[in-house]
Write an enzyme that holds these catalytic residues in place. Structure first.
Site, PDB file in Angstrom:
ATOM      1  N   CYS A 141       0.994  -1.200   0.103  1.00  0.00           N
ATOM      2  CA  CYS A 141      -0.083   0.176   0.002  1.00  0.00           C
ATOM      3  C   CYS A 141       0.689   1.445  -0.053  1.00  0.00           C
ATOM      4  O   CYS A 141       1.592   1.325   1.178  1.00  0.00           O
ATOM      5  CB  CYS A 141      -0.944  -0.047   1.122  1.00  0.00           C
ATOM      6  SG  CYS A 141      -1.714  -1.803   1.552  1.00  0.00           S
ATOM      7  N   CYS A 147     -10.240   0.644  18.977  1.00  0.00           N
ATOM      8  CA  CYS A 147      -9.762   0.015  17.829  1.00  0.00           C
ATOM      9  C   CYS A 147      -8.442  -0.244  17.721  1.00  0.00           C
ATOM     10  O   CYS A 147      -7.828   0.212  18.036  1.00  0.00           O
ATOM     11  CB  CYS A 147      -9.982   0.923  16.831  1.00  0.00           C
ATOM     12  SG  CYS A 147      -9.851   0.151  15.114  1.00  0.00           S
ATOM     13  N   CYS A 179     -13.103  -2.759  18.269  1.00  0.00           N
ATOM     14  CA  CYS A 179     -13.060  -2.833  16.968  1.00  0.00           C
ATOM     15  C   CYS A 179     -11.702  -3.304  16.311  1.00  0.00           C
ATOM     16  O   CYS A 179     -10.833  -3.162  17.232  1.00  0.00           O
ATOM     17  CB  CYS A 179     -13.205  -1.403  16.347  1.00  0.00           C
ATOM     18  SG  CYS A 179     -12.732  -1.298  14.629  1.00  0.00           S
ATOM     19  N   CYS A 220     -16.898  -1.235   9.335  1.00  0.00           N
ATOM     20  CA  CYS A 220     -16.297   0.066   8.975  1.00  0.00           C
ATOM     21  C   CYS A 220     -15.508   0.337   7.927  1.00  0.00           C
ATOM     22  O   CYS A 220     -14.622  -0.513   7.789  1.00  0.00           O
ATOM     23  CB  CYS A 220     -15.504   0.333  10.509  1.00  0.00           C
ATOM     24  SG  CYS A 220     -14.453   1.869  10.553  1.00  0.00           S
ATOM     25  N   ARG A 223     -16.536   9.368   9.915  1.00  0.00           N
ATOM     26  CA  ARG A 223     -15.345   9.653  10.859  1.00  0.00           C
ATOM     27  C   ARG A 223     -14.277  10.317  10.196  1.00  0.00           C
ATOM     28  O   ARG A 223     -13.962  10.033   9.246  1.00  0.00           O
ATOM     29  CB  ARG A 223     -14.821   8.291  11.469  1.00  0.00           C
ATOM     30  CG  ARG A 223     -13.753   8.456  12.599  1.00  0.00           C
ATOM     31  CD  ARG A 223     -13.152   7.298  13.277  1.00  0.00           C
ATOM     32  NE  ARG A 223     -14.244   6.624  13.698  1.00  0.00           N
ATOM     33  CZ  ARG A 223     -14.764   5.576  13.671  1.00  0.00           C
ATOM     34  NH1 ARG A 223     -14.302   4.728  12.485  1.00  0.00           N
ATOM     35  NH2 ARG A 223     -15.941   5.000  13.828  1.00  0.00           N
TER      36      ARG A 223
HETATM   37  C1  DTB Z   1      -8.943   4.417   9.402  1.00  0.00           C
HETATM   38  O1  DTB Z   1      -9.647   4.410   8.587  1.00  0.00           O
HETATM   39  N1  DTB Z   1      -7.764   5.163   9.849  1.00  0.00           N
HETATM   40  C2  DTB Z   1      -7.263   4.827  10.768  1.00  0.00           C
HETATM   41  C3  DTB Z   1      -7.851   3.239  11.298  1.00  0.00           C
HETATM   42  N2  DTB Z   1      -8.855   3.349  10.162  1.00  0.00           N
HETATM   43  C4  DTB Z   1      -7.426   2.046  11.518  1.00  0.00           C
HETATM   44  C5  DTB Z   1      -5.705   4.452  10.510  1.00  0.00           C
HETATM   45  C6  DTB Z   1      -5.194   5.852  10.081  1.00  0.00           C
HETATM   46  C7  DTB Z   1      -3.529   5.409   9.907  1.00  0.00           C
HETATM   47  C8  DTB Z   1      -2.935   6.601   9.743  1.00  0.00           C
HETATM   48  C9  DTB Z   1      -1.351   6.149   9.462  1.00  0.00           C
HETATM   49  C10 DTB Z   1      -0.658   5.654  10.845  1.00  0.00           C
HETATM   50  O2  DTB Z   1      -0.769   6.375  11.842  1.00  0.00           O
HETATM   51  O3  DTB Z   1      -0.121   4.765  10.642  1.00  0.00           O
HETATM   52 FE1  SF4 Z   2      -1.306  -1.989   3.572  1.00  0.00          FE
HETATM   53 FE2  SF4 Z   2      -2.348  -2.480   6.006  1.00  0.00          FE
HETATM   54 FE3  SF4 Z   2       0.021  -3.596   5.426  1.00  0.00          FE
HETATM   55 FE4  SF4 Z   2      -0.567  -0.813   5.632  1.00  0.00          FE
HETATM   56  S1  SF4 Z   2      -0.412  -2.386   7.581  1.00  0.00           S
HETATM   57  S2  SF4 Z   2       0.954  -1.929   4.217  1.00  0.00           S
HETATM   58  S3  SF4 Z   2      -2.279  -0.573   4.966  1.00  0.00           S
HETATM   59  S4  SF4 Z   2      -2.195  -4.054   4.521  1.00  0.00           S
END
Ligand code: DTB
Ligand code: SF4
Ligand code: SAM
Length: 328
Positions: free
Chosen positions: A58, A98, A130, A190, A262
């Site tokens: 990602c 979460c 969550c 979510c 959110r």
């Molecule tokens: C979501 O949509 N945003 C949150 C939660 N779900 C898990 C995570 C945001 C992560 C931002 C990058 C970080 O702090 O690593």
């Molecule tokens: Fe992708 Fe989730 Fe892995 Fe980050 S932690 S690289 S968003 S699968």
């Protein structure tokens, strides 16, 4: 009474998103007030229970093992430490806890049993639990439901068309399949996405359509603004225009009237005024606490000052299936 629709077209979404800002925000605020109390915001707190070393690619993510980022990798935390953090989150006003893990999918070993214990423990503290752990099998989704999981976060992130420029190691359909398993298990969904990754507005309409055609709609829709992290392919992206975030939130609110919308990652880059517009446009949930998973979030004092200034109360989540409370 507004009926919930699951057949929104891209053309309709575009017309909503691109309306004059005052018309868009007025319409979104109207929908918001019909289904939620406009002076209440839900506070959720995040904890990274397994950090870094993820095999996925990602492009936004500091936790991918493929990029050279300053992340301290950490194996899955133990149950006691996690529950101690959940207790502190509760003391700070969070009603949903979460737990996030940098996994492609959930390992089929003792670590999954540890996750189930964490879920039971968070529920026993009186909070919603969550998880966001990557892809799930049906058996895992059912076991999480059995343990009392309130919600599962799994983002679609962007439109099916733009997705391939951000992630190549799993498909959009795999994401939809996990969401369907979560729904089948009876856990609330979510799911949302990210803006500011270089996508155009069409990609945002496409994401919103994918979310809005789900039946039922996701109970909770996180809208993240990219937090650019050095070392990731998107580390040098310029900041997104905050009014695009307002448009995204307002459109999500209009398409999915009953969902919690959110205002998620990216709040540190927003002024108080921009956040106020997001709440006016229908955002009714935020992440509290000085850290998201690995990146910073506003300090608690700053948040409490902001909510005070806005006259917003931090409250618990609406029980699933609850009727909207009438507003004065
Ligand atoms: C979501 O949509 N945003 C949150 C939660 N779900 C898990 C995570 C945001 C992560 C931002 C990058 C970080 O702090 O690593
Ligand atoms: Fe992708 Fe989730 Fe892995 Fe980050 S932690 S690289 S968003 S699968
Ligand atoms: N590995 C799991 C997964 O991908 O589903 C769970 C954790 S992952 C970090 C959860 C979500 O955080 C991603 O889907 C993405 O939307 C969001 N996210 C990750 N890094 C981000 C960043 N730099 N800026 C904004 N959102 C981000």
């Amino acid at each position: 009474m507004i009926t919930l629709r699951h057949d929104w077209t891209i053309q309709e979404i575009e017309a909503i998103y691109t309306a004059p800002l005052s018309d868009l925000v007025f319409r979104a605020a109207d929908v918001h007030r019909a289904h939620h109390r406009p002076d209440e915001v839900q506070g959720c707190m995040l904890l990274s229970i397994k950090t870094g070393g993820c095999p996925e690619d990602c492009a936004y993510c500091p936790q991918s093992a493929r990029y050279d980022t300053e992340i301290d990798r950490q194996d899955l935390m133990n149950v006691d430490e996690t529950l101690a953090a959940a207790g502190r989150a509760r003391d700070q006003g969070a009603t949903r806890f979460c737990m996030g893990a940098a996994w492609r999918d959930v390992p089929k070993d003792g670590r999954f049993d540890r996750i189930l214990e964490m879920v039971k423990g968070v529920r026993a503290l009186g909070m919603e639990a969550c998880c966001t752990l990557g892809m799930l099998t049906q058996e895992q989704a059912d076991a999480l439901a059995e343990a009392g999981l309130s919600a599962y976060n799994h983002n679609l992130d962007t439109s099916p068309e733009f997705y391939g420029s951000i992630i190549t190691t799993r498909t959009y359909q795999e994401r939809l399949d996990t969401l369907a398993r979560v729904r089948r298990a009876g856990v609330t969904v979510c799911s949302g996405g990210i803006i500011g990754m270089g996508e155009d507005r069409t990609a945002r309409y496409g994401l919103l359509r994918q979310l809005a055609v789900l039946d039922p709609h996701p109970e909770s829709v996180p809208i993240n603004m990219l937090v650019p992290v050095e070392g990731t392919p998107l580390g040098n992206r310029p900041p997104e225009d905050s009014l695009e975030l307002v448009r995204m939130i307002a459109t999500a609110r209009i398409l999915m009237p009953k969902s919690m919308v959110r205002l998620s990652a990216g709040r540190l880059a927003l002024s108080d005024e921009a956040q106020a517009l997001c709440f006016l446009a229908g955002a009714n949930s935020v992440f509290l606490g000085e850290k998201l998973l690995t990146t910073p979030n506003p300090e608690s004092d700053a948040d409490h000052r902001l909510f005070e200034k806005l006259g917003v109360k931090l409250v618990g989540a609406k029980p699933v299936g609850a009727e909207p409370r009438a507003t004065a």
